[in-house]
Structures are given as structure tokens and as C-alpha cells.
Write an enzyme that holds these catalytic residues in place. Structure first.
Site, short mmCIF file in Angstrom:
data_model
loop_
_atom_site.label_atom_id
_atom_site.label_comp_id
_atom_site.label_asym_id
_atom_site.label_seq_id
_atom_site.Cartn_x
_atom_site.Cartn_y
_atom_site.Cartn_z
N SER A 38 0.58 -1.15 0.12
CA SER A 38 0.12 0.13 0.77
C SER A 38 0.90 1.39 -0.14
O SER A 38 0.52 2.37 -0.57
CB SER A 38 -1.17 0.22 1.18
OG SER A 38 -0.05 0.14 2.74
N ASN A 39 2.34 1.41 0.54
CA ASN A 39 2.72 2.67 0.65
C ASN A 39 3.50 2.50 -0.76
O ASN A 39 3.28 4.15 -1.14
CB ASN A 39 3.97 1.95 2.14
CG ASN A 39 3.91 2.87 2.82
OD1 ASN A 39 3.40 3.70 3.56
ND2 ASN A 39 3.70 1.40 4.03
N HIS A 98 8.65 3.23 8.81
CA HIS A 98 8.54 2.38 10.31
C HIS A 98 7.67 2.72 10.92
O HIS A 98 7.36 3.99 11.09
CB HIS A 98 9.76 1.97 11.31
CG HIS A 98 9.62 1.14 12.26
ND1 HIS A 98 9.95 -0.18 12.05
CD2 HIS A 98 8.92 1.61 13.64
CE1 HIS A 98 9.58 -0.72 13.41
NE2 HIS A 98 9.35 -0.07 14.02
#
Ligand code: GRF
Length: 193
Positions: A14-15, A106
Site C-alpha cells: 500500500s505504501n 517504520h
């Protein structure tokens, strides 16, 4: 000239998808010249195919991981390596060759809840177990130590009292999608300055 970015992913991607979108809207003024994928059956590969981005699928051969990544970077003319849910440790030879040119995202406010073993839902479970009222996401440079490279940007997200790890993960992931593209863009601008 637009810089060539190579994205490495191991999961749903998704990123990666958010970065593709950001190159299309102009939030990220760069070209995603390739995807390095841990396996061919991951979601990120589907997004790459839809966007006509070439894919390099890594062989499951830990001893040659560094050579494979270096070969992919070379093939794609990569200038920046962007980790987007990439679960393998980047070998030292890659870090040395692309020093200050590898970024990661992160899902916590590093240095909290980072390092070996802190990935995926475990991060959010630990945050909730500890009774934190806030968590978030961090974009950082990658060095030899897990999650310890220079922090480039962070976004804080509230932890709600009834949050399950999956709720917190989803709320943070939405912020990741915004933060990563913007931070990569700023970083590229700082390299040109
Ligand atoms: C994200 O939470 C990211 O912070 C972490 O791995 C996850 C990847 O998710 N490094 P996706 O594959 O981009 O959906």
C-alpha cells in the site's frame, strides 16, 4: 531531470501504491523506475504491473541478496532505494554503495518500538501493551543497524483507549501514505540543493 527511485517491498504494497499515486499527482517529482519484490505473489507486484513498472523478483537465496539488489539497482538506473514494507535486512555492501540513499518507513515513533523483531502488528501490540497514548510513523535513512539511521520525518497518531492493534495499524498506515511521499520529495530536493 527526474530522479529514478527503486522501491523494495515484501507485502501488500500500500505504501508503494501511494508512492505511485504521488508521482502521478506530482507530490513526488520522481520516476519509480522499478520494484524489487521479495516474491512474485505479493500485492506490490500487482500494483507494479498496473502501473507498467518493471519488477525484479528476488531469488530465495540469502547469500546473494546483496548482489541481487545491486543488480536490480543497476538495471533500473536507481538513484534512491525506498523500502516500503521490505522485510529482509539490507546487506552491508548495498548500504555502503548507496550510503544516505536508502530510506525506510517504520510504523512507530522511532527510536521507540524499533529494531529486530519489531515489524507488522507486533509493533502496534507492543505500543498498546505499554499503554502509550501516542504512536505514529517514522521515515529514516537506512544504516547497518535496524531502524537506527537518521530520522527524516515523523508523524504522531493518537492511540485510542479501545484500539486493537489492527485499528492502530490502519490509522498509522493512512498517515504513512502521506508522510512517505512528502518526505522523499523533500529529501530529493535537499540532495539537489
Ligand atoms: C508499513 O506499516 C511500513 O511502515 C512497514 O511495513 C508496512 C508495509 O505496508 N515498514 P504496505 O505493504 O506498504 O501496505
Amino acid at each position: 531531470m527526474k530522479k529514478n527511485i527503486v522501491v523494495a517491498a515484501s507485502g501488500s504494497g500500500s505504501n508503494f501504491k501511494a508512492l505511485i499515486d504521488a508521482t502521478q499527482t506530482g507530490i513526488l517529482n520522481a520516476k519509480i523506475s522499478g520494484l524489487i519484490a521479495s516474491r512474485e505473489d505479493i500485492g506490490a507486484v500487482q500494483f507494479a504491473i498496473q502501473a507498467a513498472i518493471p519488477v525484479y523478483v528476488l531469488k530465495n537465496e540469502p547469500s546473494s541478496l546483496g548482489d541481487q539488489i545491486l543488480e536490480a539497482m543497476e538495471n533500473f538506473g536507481g538513484e534512491l532505494l525506498v523500502l516500503a514494507g521490505f522485510l529482509r535486512k539490507i546487506p552491508e555492501e548495498v548500504i555502503q554503495k548507496y550510503s544516505d540513499r536508502i530510506l525506510n518507513i517504520h510504523p512507530s515513533l522511532l527510536p521507540k518500538y524499533g529494531g529486530k523483531g519489531f515489524y507488522g502488528i507486533r509493533v502496534h501490540q507492543a505500543v498498546i501493551n505499554a499503554g502509550e497514548t501516542h504512536s505514529g510513523c517514522t521515515v529514516h535513512l537506512v544504516n547497518e543497524d535496524y531502524d537506527q539511521g537518521r530520522i527524516l520525518a515523523q508523524k504522531t497518531v493518537e492511540v485510542r483507549h479501545d484500539d486493537e492493534p489492527i485499528d492502530l495499524a490502519a490509522r498509522i498506515l493512512r498517515e504513512e501514505h502521506q508522510l512517505y511521499a512528502r518526505t522523499i520529495q523533500q529529501y530529493l530536493e535537499s540532495l539537489n540543493a
